[in-house]
Design an enzyme around this catalytic site. Structure first.
Site, mmCIF file in Angstrom:
data_model
loop_
_atom_site.group_PDB
_atom_site.id
_atom_site.type_symbol
_atom_site.label_atom_id
_atom_site.label_comp_id
_atom_site.label_asym_id
_atom_site.label_seq_id
_atom_site.Cartn_x
_atom_site.Cartn_y
_atom_site.Cartn_z
ATOM 1 N N CYS A 52 0.827 -1.209 0.000
ATOM 2 C CA CYS A 52 0.000 0.000 0.000
ATOM 3 C C CYS A 52 0.859 1.257 0.000
ATOM 4 O O CYS A 52 2.044 1.229 0.341
ATOM 5 C CB CYS A 52 -0.895 0.013 1.225
ATOM 6 N N GLU A 54 0.736 3.805 2.038
ATOM 7 C CA GLU A 54 1.214 4.151 3.379
ATOM 8 C C GLU A 54 2.423 3.313 3.756
ATOM 9 O O GLU A 54 3.388 3.819 4.351
ATOM 10 C CB GLU A 54 0.090 3.949 4.412
#
Length: 130
Positions: A52, A54
């Site tokens: 992801c 993040e």
């Protein structure tokens, strides 16, 4: 102060590799060293084994010398106010504290700010391992 994070997250989203989901995401985190670290989602053929936005940003922060997240911004091209997934909430919590601000964005800027404590109120932390 959050506008620079929004711009960094939006710019990072443009560099995503999402050929399977077609769901571009970008993230930017401001670390305790004052620097902004960015990431985009990166998918692989053994979907969903990619990572992801993040997670990518946190990896860049650690490799760049940052230790703690002061605030973060997340943007998704196809979902207004996209929040971090469950795994990323845990990862963000690991490198921040309950009061760390997470800015949720649309294509024009920050639309809502929440804390990591609001996103993950019962985070599993290092204290649980003692």
């Amino acid at each position: 102060m959050s506008h620079d994070l929004f711009e960094a997250a939006r710019d990072a989203m443009a560099r995503c590799h999402a050929p399977y989901s077609q769901f571009p995401v970008g993230a930017a985190i401001r670390a305790d060293d004052g620097r902004i670290y960015t990431g985009a989602n990166i998918e692989v053929a053994s979907y969903p084994e990619g990572w992801c936005a993040e997670t990518t940003a946190i990896g860049h922060m650690i490799m760049g010398g940052g230790l703690r997240i002061v605030e973060a911004a997340v943007i998704a091209q196809k979902k207004v106010g996209c929040t971090p997934c469950g795994g990323c909430r845990q990862r963000l919590a690991e490198f921040s504290d309950a009061g760390t601000k997470i800015h949720l964005c649309d294509m024009n800027g920050v639309i809502q700010t929440v804390t990591i404590g609001e996103l993950l109120p019962y985070a599993f932390d290092a204290e649980a391992l003692k």
